[in-house]
Write an enzyme that holds these catalytic residues in place. Structure first.
Site, short mmCIF file in Angstrom:
data_model
loop_
_atom_site.label_atom_id
_atom_site.label_comp_id
_atom_site.label_asym_id
_atom_site.label_seq_id
_atom_site.Cartn_x
_atom_site.Cartn_y
_atom_site.Cartn_z
N GLU A 138 0.86 -1.18 0.00
CA GLU A 138 0.00 0.00 0.00
C GLU A 138 0.90 1.23 0.00
O GLU A 138 1.89 1.26 0.73
CB GLU A 138 -0.87 -0.03 1.27
CG GLU A 138 -1.63 1.26 1.55
CD GLU A 138 -2.46 1.18 2.83
OE1 GLU A 138 -2.83 0.08 3.28
OE2 GLU A 138 -2.72 2.26 3.39
N GLU B 169 -2.45 12.02 3.08
CA GLU B 169 -3.28 11.51 4.16
C GLU B 169 -3.19 12.46 5.35
O GLU B 169 -2.09 12.82 5.77
CB GLU B 169 -2.77 10.13 4.56
CG GLU B 169 -3.69 9.34 5.39
CD GLU B 169 -3.16 7.92 5.58
OE1 GLU B 169 -4.00 7.06 5.82
OE2 GLU B 169 -1.95 7.68 5.52
#
Ligand SMILES: *[C@@H]1O[C@H](CO)[C@@H](O)[C@H](O)[C@H]1NC(C)=O
Ligand SMILES: *[C@@H]1O[C@H](CO)[C@@H](O)[C@H](O)[C@H]1NC(C)=O
Length: 308
Positions: free
Chosen positions: A130, A135
């Site tokens: 990932e 974020e």
């Protein structure tokens, strides 16, 4: 013969940093290039991911011209024992491996309880990895870029990058899913107030790199700024995030990835950091009872470009 062999390998070395535009996703094209995920949030957010017809009917997604918006519901007060706040999670139909992805974003979701992210992930998790590019949680900077992998991928310390390294073990399980990350320099201008900017990520067998240029930053490379059909990352400045293959075989730990945009609320990260975020009460109560707190909880995406 030796001559042409040398010329060939020189050509392939140069070509390794030059990528051609494969897709340029803008406005309505997000609806045909991405699918809406409606499963329960794997990060346990106080969120209810809706399908495309519901998202469009409630105007949680909106596509027009060069604008693609996706957002959380900002009008409903929730039943505490009912589902979470409606929101959107989209996943690219195409998969990407080596190449460059450029996210041109005008606005990212903000507000107490929000946890927006733009990332890439494999169907096999964490075995094929990932890559979280953008974020943030509870609108508290700095934002982060993080890798999550199977055991055995670590980052050396002391890497040459402008961001701040946050951890060296990328193993998702061993780190409680924290992974190995980099935060953007805390001095960077608030993203939304500045009209957003462009993030780019390059993935090769040798490294994963990430860059960010705020809107109107004159140092953005001309190939990216002009919307050229090819980019040459060898001419770009040093990245803010550098994840080399030194102690992490990138081909082994990262497989074919889908590109994801989502907005979850509370959950594993925004929920656990909520008490120290300066936000009122508890995260779940805030999400349930304060629809107006989500007026600015939206992505406004100008384009997504994929170069290979
Ligand atoms: C839907 O959302 C878009 C983008 O925020 C906005 O411009 C438009 O007015 C909204 N439409 C309705 C019917 O609320
Ligand atoms: C970090 O993310 C938040 C949303 O969580 C956003 O409001 C903020 O502007 C971002 N900061 C930077 C420096 O990009």
């Amino acid at each position: 013969m030796f001559y042409s062999f040398a010329a060939l390998s020189f050509a392939s070395l140069v070509a390794a940093n030059t990528y051609s535009l494969e897709s340029n996703i803008v406005g309505q094209q997000f609806l045909s290039s991405f699918s809406f995920n409606t499963f329960a949030d794997p990060t346990h957010g106080r969120v209810n991911y809706v399908d495309q017809p519901t998202a469009q009917a409630q105007n949680l997604t909106f596509a027009s011209g060069n604008t693609f918006i996706m957002r959380a519901d900002f009008t409903s007060t929730l039943n505490p024992s009912g589902p979470g706040r409606n929101s959107v999670r989209i996943q690219s139909n195409a998969q990407v491996e080596n190449g460059v992805i450029a996210w041109d974003i005008r606005h990212m979701p903000e507000g107490c309880g929000t946890w927006p992210s733009a990332w890439t992930v494999a169907q096999v998790w964490p075995g094929e990895g990932e890559i979280d590019v953008i974020e943030g949680a509870n609108n508290v900077g700095p934002n982060q870029s993080t890798l999550h992998t199977a055991p055995g991928c670590t980052m050396p310390s002391g890497l040459a990058m402008s961001g701040h390294p946050l951890g060296t073990n990328c193993d998702a399980v061993a780190t409680g899913n924290v992974g190995c990350g980099t935060s953007l320099t805390p001095t960077s201008t608030a993203f939304n107030a500045n009209g957003g900017g462009v993030y780019a990520m390059e993935r090769t067998p040798d490294f994963i790199k990430m860059w960010f240029w705020a809107r109107n930053d004159p140092s953005i490379p001309s190939d990216l700024a002009s919307g050229a059909n090819a980019v040459n990352t060898a001419a770009w400045p040093a990245p803010y995030a550098l994840f080399p293959s030194t102690n992490c075989n990138i081909n082994q730990f990262f497989g074919p990835h889908n590109i994801i945009f989502d907005l979850t609320l509370c959950g594993d990260w925004a929920g656990s950091t909520y008490p120290s975020s300066g936000c009122p009460g508890t995260c779940v109560d805030f999400v349930n009872n304060n629809p107006a707190g989500f007026v600015n909880a939206f992505w406004d995406i100008a384009s997504l470009r994929i170069f290979q």
